[in-house]
Design a protein around this motif. Structure first.
Motif, PDB file in Angstrom:
ATOM      1  N   TYR A  18       0.834  -1.193   0.000  1.00 57.15           N
ATOM      2  CA  TYR A  18       0.000   0.000   0.000  1.00 57.15           C
ATOM      3  C   TYR A  18       0.874   1.252   0.000  1.00 57.15           C
ATOM      4  N   VAL A  22      -2.514   1.321   6.070  1.00 57.02           N
ATOM      5  CA  VAL A  22      -3.850   0.769   6.280  1.00 57.02           C
ATOM      6  C   VAL A  22      -4.107   0.764   7.780  1.00 57.02           C
ATOM      7  N   CYS A  25      -7.905  -3.809   8.528  1.00 61.50           N
ATOM      8  CA  CYS A  25      -8.370  -4.628   7.399  1.00 61.50           C
ATOM      9  C   CYS A  25      -9.058  -5.872   7.927  1.00 61.50           C
ATOM     10  N   ASN A  27     -10.240  -9.691   6.257  1.00 58.56           N
ATOM     11  CA  ASN A  27     -10.077 -10.528   5.067  1.00 58.56           C
ATOM     12  C   ASN A  27     -10.613 -11.931   5.296  1.00 58.56           C
ATOM     13  N   SER A  70      -8.635 -10.300  11.007  1.00 56.78           N
ATOM     14  CA  SER A  70      -8.597  -8.839  10.975  1.00 56.78           C
ATOM     15  C   SER A  70      -7.283  -8.369  11.572  1.00 56.78           C
ATOM     16  N   VAL A 279     -10.386  -2.782   3.419  1.00 54.31           N
ATOM     17  CA  VAL A 279      -9.355  -2.068   4.154  1.00 54.31           C
ATOM     18  C   VAL A 279      -9.813  -0.637   4.393  1.00 54.31           C
ATOM     19  N   GLY A 282      -4.846   3.025   2.969  1.00 59.62           N
ATOM     20  CA  GLY A 282      -4.030   2.241   2.049  1.00 59.62           C
ATOM     21  C   GLY A 282      -3.601   2.952   0.788  1.00 59.62           C
ATOM     22  N   THR A 285      -2.858   0.451  -4.272  1.00 61.48           N
ATOM     23  CA  THR A 285      -2.553  -0.920  -3.867  1.00 61.48           C
ATOM     24  C   THR A 285      -1.886  -1.666  -5.009  1.00 61.48           C
TER      25      THR A 285
END
Length: 308
Positions: A18, A22, A25, A27, A70, A279, A282, A285
């Motif tokens: 990034y 960030v 985040c 995911n 996270s 996110v 960032g 990306t």
């Protein structure tokens, strides 16, 4: 006696960088091989950097392993390393496979006479990326002629898609629908699989999307390049109680073999995306992905292997 099982070491490395920090985040990762009749995951290791604040897992509606994490501290790089040892058995069909017509399979599902009719219902209807319709049905019926066996018809459709559609990266995206790819007559493995699924569902059959990996072989005399193997996609067609799910690879115009390593199944790509998330912050990306499939033990094909 020949050994019909391959053993692979599979490594999937994903790295995000990034331009700005960030802050947080979240995911979801779907890269761990699920148990299927011909697949056994012996071990898996998932390493996430930076270390997640929270990390948990569950099994989704389709039986896939889902890992969610996270990171709640500022970071400018995210790395997800998934390594698995997987055994894959060469698929086979019974000698009587040619005796099962596609119409009989369809009728058994529609009449609920097939013991698995309820379990395959998720894969008979439209899904977010796959619509049904007459263009798909007409294209399918050129292969699915009256009285033809479901295996031969499925393989014929698989080979026609490989011939009729151009494999070309960059012409489609992960959210491209089967309808759009069908009209463009181009795409990648995800598109080819979803087109064939649309064709099969449009004539009343059950078909599911399969995400996985394909072991690639280097040119003769050349060394195997680490990280050069592929994430791949193909489909499973339900062939009835006796035959079960039969896997076809329209990108390569063939029945699936031991070099195909399935990971997850779903209605279409959206159900099985390898990694997705959100996110906060960032900036710009950049993403890099590396897949390495290293054979530990390679099978000798069975006499009845799906190689027709």
């Amino acid at each position: 006696m020949s050994d019909p099982t391959c053993q692979f070491s599979v490594t999937h490395q994903t790295r995000y960088r990034y331009s700005e920090p960030v802050a947080i985040c979240q995911n979801q990762v779907m890269m761990v091989p699920r148990r299927l009749p011909r697949v056994r995951c012996q071990e898996t290791e998932i390493v996430v950097k930076p270390t997640p604040t929270l990390f948990f897992s569950h099994v989704d509606h389709f039986g896939n392993h889902v890992h969610t994490f996270s990171i709640e501290s500022a970071h400018r790089e995210l790395s997800v390393h998934v390594h698995s040892i997987v055994e894959v058995t060469e698929p086979t069909l019974p000698a009587t496979a040619d005796g099962f017509t596609w119409e009989a399979v369809r009728e058994a599902i529609l009449s609920t006479q097939d013991a698995n009719w309820f379990n395959v219902c998720d894969f008979r209807f439209a899904s977010p990326l796959i619509s049904l319709g007459k263009p798909f049905a007409d294209y399918a019926l050129r292969s699915f002629q009256p009285g033809r066996s479901i295996v031969d018809a499925g393989l014929d459709l698989t080979r026609r898609i490989q011939r009729d559609f151009k494999y070309q990266s960059g012409t489609t995206a992960v959210d491209t629908t089967a309808e759009k790819a069908f009209s463009m007559r181009t795409g990648v493995c995800q598109d080819f699989a979803q087109i064939q699924i649309a064709c099969l569902r449009s004539i009343g059959l059950a078909a599911r999307y399969v995400s996985g990996y394909l072991r690639t072989l280097p040119p003769p005399g050349k060394p195997r390049l680490i990280g050069s193997d592929q994430s791949h996609a193909w489909l499973s067609l339900y062939g009835g109680e006796t035959l079960g799910w039969i896997d076809f690879d329209p990108t390569n115009g063939c029945l699936v073999k031991a070099d195909h390593i399935p990971i997850c199944v779903g209605r279409d790509y959206r159900d099985v995306a390898p990694m997705r998330g959100v996110v906060l912050g960032g900036g710009r990306t950049s993403l890099s992905v590396s897949v390495d499939v290293e054979p530990i033990r390679v099978a000798s094909p069975k006499p009845n292997s799906l190689s027709r």
